[in-house]
Design a protein around this motif. Structure first.
Motif, short mmCIF file in Angstrom:
data_model
loop_
_atom_site.label_atom_id
_atom_site.label_comp_id
_atom_site.label_asym_id
_atom_site.label_seq_id
_atom_site.Cartn_x
_atom_site.Cartn_y
_atom_site.Cartn_z
N SER A 101 0.95 -1.18 0.11
CA SER A 101 0.10 -0.06 -0.07
C SER A 101 0.79 1.17 -0.21
N THR A 102 0.27 2.11 -0.41
CA THR A 102 1.15 3.53 -0.63
C THR A 102 1.19 4.09 0.83
N ALA A 132 9.30 2.06 -6.55
CA ALA A 132 8.86 2.44 -7.92
C ALA A 132 7.34 2.70 -7.79
N ASP A 133 6.86 3.85 -8.52
CA ASP A 133 5.54 3.98 -8.41
C ASP A 133 4.69 3.10 -9.15
N HIS A 134 3.50 2.68 -8.94
CA HIS A 134 2.56 1.76 -9.46
C HIS A 134 1.23 2.67 -9.67
N GLU A 151 -3.02 3.57 -5.38
CA GLU A 151 -3.12 2.79 -4.34
C GLU A 151 -1.95 1.87 -3.67
N THR A 152 -1.11 1.74 -4.55
CA THR A 152 0.15 0.66 -4.63
C THR A 152 1.21 1.24 -4.85
N ARG A 153 2.30 0.75 -4.18
CA ARG A 153 3.80 1.11 -4.43
C ARG A 153 4.47 0.04 -4.64
#
Length: 271
Positions: free
Chosen positions: A94-95, A110-112, A115-117
């Protein structure tokens, strides 16, 4: 069970002289420090208590095993036994997940999605260690190299799915329990392969670390089922990620908000 009771039970079951235990009453956590290698971990006691109430002593056995394996991995890392690039994989979090280790070292990320990383892990067989700046230096690799290796490695993971039919909708579950089930969302070839066989709307869910759910949604009931399913897994997962699901279209993931008995509104439309 109270947090102090659980804290004492865990400490009694792990009587190693190398481990120093401290109970943080304010945050309701147990801090466990390995004196020899100078590293530690923190355990949220309420989360373990919730699992204990649902599963009994098995929940305590599980957390003891996890702690033991984590410190074993740290010891192996300290001895230089975990440097093969074949042991580097991406993991989804989760972020809201911390961006630094307990020692204050920045995790490689890294960015995804919103809501998620993506984090990166050094696999030790039965557990793994998230790669931070300190670990990165010991590997003698750059951040970009870590990310490229992980992108390649995730494609090696098994993608066998189990199928379930509910009210005219099909749900595919990926649950290998290898610590990287949610990571399969980064396998673009796998997502495209699933998209080719789906006739309705394709949804992808990663409610917690150890499951990935792909939906072939054909009707409104399918979205209601998906919302309930994602929330159930999110609530009961050891490492929750997000209760939101994603629509997969044009090789992209869009978070969706599912309203009861209605088609979802895409996040961008909601704004």
């Amino acid at each position: 069970m109270k947090s102090t009771e659980l804290f004492n039970i865990l400490r009694e079951r792990m009587p190693s002289r190398q481990l120093e235990w401290r109970y943080d009453r304010e945050n309701d956590t147990a801090h466990i420090q390995h004196q020899e290698i100078g590293k530690g971990i923190s355990i949220s006691l309420p989360q373990v208590i919730n699992r204990f109430e649902a599963n009994g002593d098995a929940a305590i056995q599980e957390i003891v095993y996890t702690i033991t394996e984590t410190f074993d991995a740290m010891e192996r890392e300290a001895k230089g036994e975990m440097k093969s690039t074949e042991h580097i994989f991406p993991v989804i979090r989760s972020t809201s997940f911390p961006i630094e280790s307990n020692e204050g070292h920045r995790f490689i990320t890294a960015d995804h999605t919103a809501e998620t990383r993506i984090y990166f892990a050094l696999d030790a067989g039965t557990t793994y260690r998230l790669i931070d700046e300190n670990v990165l230096n010991s590997l003698s690799l750059s951040e970009e190299q870590i990310k490229e290796i992980a992108k390649f490695q995730v494609k090696k993971l098994k993608t066998a799915v189990k199928e379930d039919h509910v009210a005219g909708n099909i749900f595919y579950f990926l649950n290998e329990n290898d610590g990287y089930d949610a990571s399969r969302i980064l396998n673009e070839s796998f997502l495209k392969e699933m998209k080719a066989k789906i006739t309705g709307d394709m949804t992808v869910s990663v409610p917690h670390q150890d499951v990935l759910i792909i939906g072939d949604i054909q009707n409104e009931t399918g979205y209601d089922v998906l919302a309930q399913m994602a929330m159930h897994f999110f609530t009961n997962g050891k490492v929750p990620i997000t209760s939101l699901s994603f629509i997969y279209e044009n090789d992209e993931l869009e978070p969706i908000f599912i309203m009861a008995k209605n088609r979802p509104n895409e996040e961008n439309d909601k704004k």
